[in-house]
Scaffold this motif. Structure first.
Motif, PDB file in Angstrom:
ATOM      1  N   HIS A  70     -13.008 -28.875 -31.593  1.00  0.00           N
ATOM      2  CA  HIS A  70     -12.801 -30.295 -31.306  1.00  0.00           C
ATOM      3  C   HIS A  70     -13.395 -30.571 -29.938  1.00  0.00           C
ATOM      4  O   HIS A  70     -13.062 -29.894 -28.967  1.00  0.00           O
ATOM      5  N   PHE A  71     -14.276 -31.555 -29.853  1.00  0.00           N
ATOM      6  CA  PHE A  71     -14.947 -31.910 -28.605  1.00  0.00           C
ATOM      7  C   PHE A  71     -14.123 -32.973 -27.902  1.00  0.00           C
ATOM      8  O   PHE A  71     -14.043 -34.119 -28.356  1.00  0.00           O
ATOM      9  N   LEU A  72     -13.478 -32.591 -26.810  1.00  0.00           N
ATOM     10  CA  LEU A  72     -12.594 -33.490 -26.060  1.00  0.00           C
ATOM     11  C   LEU A  72     -12.956 -33.461 -24.583  1.00  0.00           C
ATOM     12  O   LEU A  72     -13.030 -32.389 -23.981  1.00  0.00           O
ATOM     13  N   HIS A  73     -13.171 -34.616 -24.022  1.00  0.00           N
ATOM     14  CA  HIS A  73     -13.478 -34.735 -22.600  1.00  0.00           C
ATOM     15  C   HIS A  73     -14.697 -33.906 -22.196  1.00  0.00           C
ATOM     16  O   HIS A  73     -14.742 -33.320 -21.115  1.00  0.00           O
ATOM     17  N   GLY A  74     -15.685 -33.850 -23.099  1.00  0.00           N
ATOM     18  CA  GLY A  74     -16.937 -33.165 -22.788  1.00  0.00           C
ATOM     19  C   GLY A  74     -16.885 -31.657 -22.904  1.00  0.00           C
ATOM     20  O   GLY A  74     -17.793 -30.972 -22.435  1.00  0.00           O
ATOM     21  N   ARG A  75     -15.838 -31.143 -23.556  1.00  0.00           N
ATOM     22  CA  ARG A  75     -15.693 -29.693 -23.711  1.00  0.00           C
ATOM     23  C   ARG A  75     -15.191 -29.375 -25.110  1.00  0.00           C
ATOM     24  O   ARG A  75     -14.428 -30.142 -25.696  1.00  0.00           O
ATOM     25  N   TRP A  76     -15.598 -28.216 -25.594  1.00  0.00           N
ATOM     26  CA  TRP A  76     -15.093 -27.749 -26.883  1.00  0.00           C
ATOM     27  C   TRP A  76     -13.698 -27.182 -26.713  1.00  0.00           C
ATOM     28  O   TRP A  76     -13.441 -26.409 -25.785  1.00  0.00           O
ATOM     29  N   THR A  77     -12.778 -27.547 -27.599  1.00  0.00           N
ATOM     30  CA  THR A  77     -11.467 -26.916 -27.670  1.00  0.00           C
ATOM     31  C   THR A  77     -11.368 -26.216 -29.011  1.00  0.00           C
ATOM     32  O   THR A  77     -11.990 -26.629 -29.994  1.00  0.00           O
ATOM     33  N   MET A  78     -10.620 -25.128 -29.041  1.00  0.00           N
ATOM     34  CA  MET A  78     -10.435 -24.363 -30.265  1.00  0.00           C
ATOM     35  C   MET A  78      -9.172 -23.533 -30.121  1.00  0.00           C
ATOM     36  O   MET A  78      -8.556 -23.511 -29.066  1.00  0.00           O
ATOM     37  N   SER A  79      -8.791 -22.838 -31.202  1.00  0.00           N
ATOM     38  CA  SER A  79      -7.588 -22.001 -31.142  1.00  0.00           C
ATOM     39  C   SER A  79      -7.792 -20.741 -31.964  1.00  0.00           C
ATOM     40  O   SER A  79      -8.682 -20.675 -32.818  1.00  0.00           O
ATOM     41  N   THR A  80      -6.961 -19.769 -31.682  1.00  0.00           N
ATOM     42  CA  THR A  80      -6.940 -18.542 -32.471  1.00  0.00           C
ATOM     43  C   THR A  80      -5.586 -17.884 -32.289  1.00  0.00           C
ATOM     44  O   THR A  80      -4.796 -18.256 -31.417  1.00  0.00           O
ATOM     45  N   ASP A  81      -5.318 -16.911 -33.111  1.00  0.00           N
ATOM     46  CA  ASP A  81      -4.110 -16.105 -32.964  1.00  0.00           C
ATOM     47  C   ASP A  81      -4.307 -15.196 -31.752  1.00  0.00           C
ATOM     48  O   ASP A  81      -5.336 -14.516 -31.645  1.00  0.00           O
ATOM     49  N   PRO A  82      -3.365 -15.146 -30.830  1.00  0.00           N
ATOM     50  CA  PRO A  82      -3.554 -14.319 -29.635  1.00  0.00           C
ATOM     51  C   PRO A  82      -3.720 -12.831 -29.941  1.00  0.00           C
ATOM     52  O   PRO A  82      -4.346 -12.109 -29.173  1.00  0.00           O
ATOM     53  N   GLY A  83      -3.194 -12.374 -31.081  1.00  0.00           N
ATOM     54  CA  GLY A  83      -3.329 -10.958 -31.435  1.00  0.00           C
ATOM     55  C   GLY A  83      -4.575 -10.636 -32.225  1.00  0.00           C
ATOM     56  O   GLY A  83      -4.846  -9.465 -32.508  1.00  0.00           O
ATOM     57  N   SER A  84      -5.363 -11.652 -32.565  1.00  0.00           N
ATOM     58  CA  SER A  84      -6.596 -11.412 -33.327  1.00  0.00           C
ATOM     59  C   SER A  84      -7.633 -10.712 -32.454  1.00  0.00           C
ATOM     60  O   SER A  84      -7.541 -10.713 -31.222  1.00  0.00           O
ATOM     61  N   ALA A  85      -8.628 -10.122 -33.097  1.00  0.00           N
ATOM     62  CA  ALA A  85      -9.715  -9.481 -32.349  1.00  0.00           C
ATOM     63  C   ALA A  85     -10.372 -10.485 -31.411  1.00  0.00           C
ATOM     64  O   ALA A  85     -10.637 -10.190 -30.240  1.00  0.00           O
ATOM     65  N   LYS A  86     -10.626 -11.686 -31.913  1.00  0.00           N
ATOM     66  CA  LYS A  86     -11.248 -12.725 -31.096  1.00  0.00           C
ATOM     67  C   LYS A  86     -10.363 -13.071 -29.897  1.00  0.00           C
ATOM     68  O   LYS A  86     -10.858 -13.215 -28.782  1.00  0.00           O
ATOM     69  N   GLY A  87      -9.063 -13.200 -30.125  1.00  0.00           N
ATOM     70  CA  GLY A  87      -8.145 -13.507 -29.034  1.00  0.00           C
ATOM     71  C   GLY A  87      -8.156 -12.434 -27.959  1.00  0.00           C
ATOM     72  O   GLY A  87      -8.188 -12.733 -26.757  1.00  0.00           O
ATOM     73  N   ARG A  88      -8.151 -11.188 -28.383  1.00  0.00           N
ATOM     74  CA  ARG A  88      -8.195 -10.071 -27.414  1.00  0.00           C
ATOM     75  C   ARG A  88      -9.528 -10.050 -26.667  1.00  0.00           C
ATOM     76  O   ARG A  88      -9.566  -9.824 -25.461  1.00  0.00           O
ATOM     77  N   GLN A  89     -10.618 -10.265 -27.394  1.00  0.00           N
ATOM     78  CA  GLN A  89     -11.945 -10.255 -26.756  1.00  0.00           C
ATOM     79  C   GLN A  89     -12.058 -11.369 -25.724  1.00  0.00           C
ATOM     80  O   GLN A  89     -12.568 -11.154 -24.617  1.00  0.00           O
ATOM     81  N   ILE A  90     -11.575 -12.542 -26.048  1.00  0.00           N
ATOM     82  CA  ILE A  90     -11.672 -13.680 -25.125  1.00  0.00           C
ATOM     83  C   ILE A  90     -10.832 -13.446 -23.875  1.00  0.00           C
ATOM     84  O   ILE A  90     -11.271 -13.749 -22.761  1.00  0.00           O
ATOM     85  N   ARG A  91      -9.637 -12.898 -24.042  1.00  0.00           N
ATOM     86  CA  ARG A  91      -8.809 -12.635 -22.853  1.00  0.00           C
ATOM     87  C   ARG A  91      -9.465 -11.599 -21.945  1.00  0.00           C
ATOM     88  O   ARG A  91      -9.413 -11.707 -20.724  1.00  0.00           O
TER      89      ARG A  91
END
Length: 179
Positions: A70-91
């Motif tokens: 979702h593009f809000l205030h000129g930035r992309w927002t998104m979500s994921t499960d914090p325990g997912s591979a993507k969540g761990r990689q992003i942190r």
């Protein structure tokens, strides 16, 4: 469109500097008449968009996945499960690349750093309200997700037949500054 005049100005500066600093190859494809202006991107990227997000594993291996963006205030927002591979990689490694590509008509490419919108983050409530408006209050366990946004360091917007695409989607084209 939820962007303020100031946010659109900041986004336009980023778009201009990103395009100007791009390689000759990219600028040969995304010519000045095919670039999207900040307001045009904000108008085109309303609602949920399929965002392809690239992260990196601890071994330096690239990973890509599709997610709701979702593009809000000129930035992309998104979500994921914090325990997912993507969540761990992003942190662990918050540098990401994202692309919203809609066929051959429109694309927005972004590089930047992910900012996790914790419950204490001053912008979380507004972003969360937007997501709940879109998906409904019971669509996801909002307290259990990792809500994020990308702080962009580089972004370009592209429309192959810019005026045709904007007209077909009901977006008023912006006047281009003289170069």
């Amino acid at each position: 469109m939820r962007e303020t005049t100031e946010e659109l100005s900041e986004l336009q500066h980023l778009l201009d500097s990103s395009h100007a600093g791009a390689t000759d190859h990219l600028r040969a494809i995304i010519t000045d008449d095919r670039t999207l202006r900040a307001r045009e991107i904000a108008d085109l990227m309303t609602g949920m968009r399929v965002l392809t997000l690239a992260t990196v594993t601890a071994k330096g291996e690239p990973r890509v996945s599709a997610m709701d963006g979702h593009f809000l205030h000129g930035r992309w927002t998104m979500s994921t499960d914090p325990g997912s591979a993507k969540g761990r990689q992003i942190r662990a490694r918050p540098a990401v690349s994202a692309a919203c590509v809609e066929g051959e008509e429109v694309a927005v490419f972004t590089h930047g750093q992910v900012e996790i919108l914790t419950p204490e983050h001053p912008d979380r409530d507004e972003v969360l309200r937007h997501w709940i408006e879109h998906y409904g209050a019971s669509a996801l366990p909002w307290d259990d997700i990792m809500l994020m946004r990308i702080r962009p360091t580089w972004m370009v917007g592209y429309a192959f037949a810019r005026n045709t695409v904007l007209a077909a989607r009901g977006v008023e084209p912006e006047v281009r500054p003289e170069r």
